[in-house]
Write an enzyme that holds these catalytic residues in place. Structure first.
Site, mmCIF file in Angstrom:
data_model
loop_
_atom_site.group_PDB
_atom_site.id
_atom_site.type_symbol
_atom_site.label_atom_id
_atom_site.label_comp_id
_atom_site.label_asym_id
_atom_site.label_seq_id
_atom_site.Cartn_x
_atom_site.Cartn_y
_atom_site.Cartn_z
ATOM 1 N N ARG A 35 78.358 8.388 31.354
ATOM 2 C CA ARG A 35 79.030 9.528 30.725
ATOM 3 C C ARG A 35 78.596 9.692 29.269
ATOM 4 O O ARG A 35 78.594 10.806 28.750
ATOM 5 C CB ARG A 35 80.546 9.368 30.829
ATOM 6 C CG ARG A 35 81.066 9.616 32.235
ATOM 7 C CD ARG A 35 82.568 9.479 32.324
ATOM 8 N NE ARG A 35 83.039 9.908 33.633
ATOM 9 C CZ ARG A 35 84.309 9.885 34.014
ATOM 10 N NH1 ARG A 35 85.239 9.441 33.162
ATOM 11 N NH2 ARG A 35 84.669 10.289 35.210
ATOM 12 N N GLY A 406 88.541 14.754 40.154
ATOM 13 C CA GLY A 406 89.645 15.708 40.207
ATOM 14 C C GLY A 406 89.223 17.101 39.813
ATOM 15 O O GLY A 406 89.631 18.099 40.420
#
Length: 428
Positions: A35, A406
């Site tokens: 990330r 999500g």
């Protein structure tokens, strides 16, 4: 929407970039710094234009809600925030960021998350420098999208770039409040390279063209209740949905009246599972790997017993629980995957973290990777599926692996709309 490449002539301009540095870790050991690496192209482009870059991210959870629930005091929260470990503190990530950007770029860190100290740190930046700000969740107003907090952050910068797809489904102060304020002031708001890539690739799973069909979804995970909205959405979009993971047993009990043993089962979702199955688009396992004595606190341990239950309607014995799809189902699902032109995968087929229960998830991973090689457009919707692809060595064998589990589900569920996307689009 504006993209980061649309922002030109940034010399002397302070640009706030909402990144996603919520890296997986245990203690101070970061298990995956992808990330951080994924944010570098956007940061580098801004530095190339002479910007003074301010980076904000959350990391883990600060338990502000526990105060409201009476489970914690302010003193408890302060103790948590004073811990200089990687459970919640961003400072240890500075070294990773230094290395990723190259040591010719000056990267500083600000422990303050609002007020005069933060304003001074931002004001002190020179062109081409980077400031990493402490965990945004040190502020109680972050998740509440506090207008006061968003204004405190927005007043220090001249532009905003959203590049934290994993947080784009949350209307927080740093993902929604700040860009909304800047847009009203006529200041530019844009998406970064990572966001742009996510929107483009997941968009193909929202509205596939006719020549991109058959479109199949592969859904795992433990509970039907946590994916009702996305299942509803995918039933409208997809030609088939292959079900795996714990939600399998709610479907089996609902459709066949099967005794599912100790398996996860949501009795309050049986009617919903029947309604989904009646569409004719749901596929369920025809055989099941069941286990006894699986230690969920230490998934490296072998279960006491592992056996295969043949037949979709066959009961699972008392004391056993379903933990993976069986060999016949692997072949059945493989054939469906082979014929697909668009594939969206979210959720493993079983408890793949245990070596004895990896076969189903690995088989799906291999089949989707092979389909990619044959020209199918394939997306992993982040989360455990992405982790499985990495474990099995297939991270470069898919068309796209999302950085937000999500967020990817909600983007499909809401037909391409998320708070962190819409606020940029509306501010163009």
């Amino acid at each position: 929407m504006l993209t980061v490449e649309d922002l030109k002539g940034l010399n002397g301009k302070k640009v706030l970039v909402r990144v996603d540095f919520n890296v997986p870790h245990k203690g101070e050991a970061i298990s995956d710094d992808n990330r951080i690496s994924a944010a570098i192209p956007t940061i580098a482009q801004l530095l190339k234009e002479g910007a003074r870059v301010v980076l904000m991210s959350h990391l883990g959870k600060v338990k502000w809600k526990d105060i409201k629930k009476g489970k914690a005091t302010m003193e408890d929260i302060e103790k948590q925030m004073k811990k200089n470990d990687l459970s919640i503190a961003l400072k240890p990530l500075k070294e990773k960021l230094d290395a990723a950007l190259g040591h010719d770029v000056k990267v500083s860190f600000c422990k303050a998350t609002h007020g005069e100290e933060l304003a001074a740190a931002i004001a002190a930046l020179e062109d081409g420098e980077v400031l990493l700000v402490q965990n945004t969740r040190y502020e109680a107003g972050e998740e509440a999208n506090s207008a006061e907090l968003a204004e405190d952050w927005a007043k220090n910068v001249d532009a905003f770039v959203m590049d934290a797809f994993g947080s784009a489904h949350r209307a927080h102060a740093s993902t929604y409040g700040v860009p909304a304020i800047l847009a009203k002031e006529g200041k530019p708001t844009a998406v970064g390279y990572l966001m742009e890539k996510e929107i483009k690739n997941l968009g193909r799973c929202v509205s596939p063209k006719e020549d991109e069909r058959p479109y199949i979804a592969i859904l795992g995970g433990s509970k039907v209740s946590s994916k009702i909205e996305v299942i509803d959405s995918l039933l409208k979009k997809c030609d088939k949905i292959l079900i795996g993971g714990g939600m399998t047993y709610t479907f089996k009990k609902a459709i066949f009246g099967t005794d599912v043993g100790c398996s996860i089962c949501e009795d309050d979702q049986l009617d919903y599972a029947r309604k989904c199955y009646e569409t004719g688009k749901i596929m369920l396992s025809v055989d099941t790997v069941v286990v006894k004595g699986l230690d969920f606190d230490d998934l490296s341990k072998a279960p006491e017993d592992v056996k295969i239950i043949d037949g979709a309607e066959t009961d699972i014995p008392a004391g056993y629980e379903g933990a993976d799809i069986g060999p016949k189902t692997r072949e059945l699902y493989k054939k469906e995957i082979e014929g697909a032109k668009t594939i969206f995968w979210n959720g493993p087929m079983g408890v793949f973290e245990n070596p004895a229960l990896q076969a189903g998830t690995k088989a799906v991973c291999e089949a989707v990777a092979e389909a990619t090689g044959e020209g199918a457009f394939t997306v992993i919707g982040g989360g455990d599926s992405a982790a499985a692809a990495k474990i099995f060595g297939y991270t470069d064998k898919f068309s796209h692996i999302s950085t937000g589990g999500g967020a990817s589900l909600e983007l499909i569920q809401y037909d391409g709309h998320l708070p962190g996307i819409d606020v940029i689009a509306e501010g163009k």
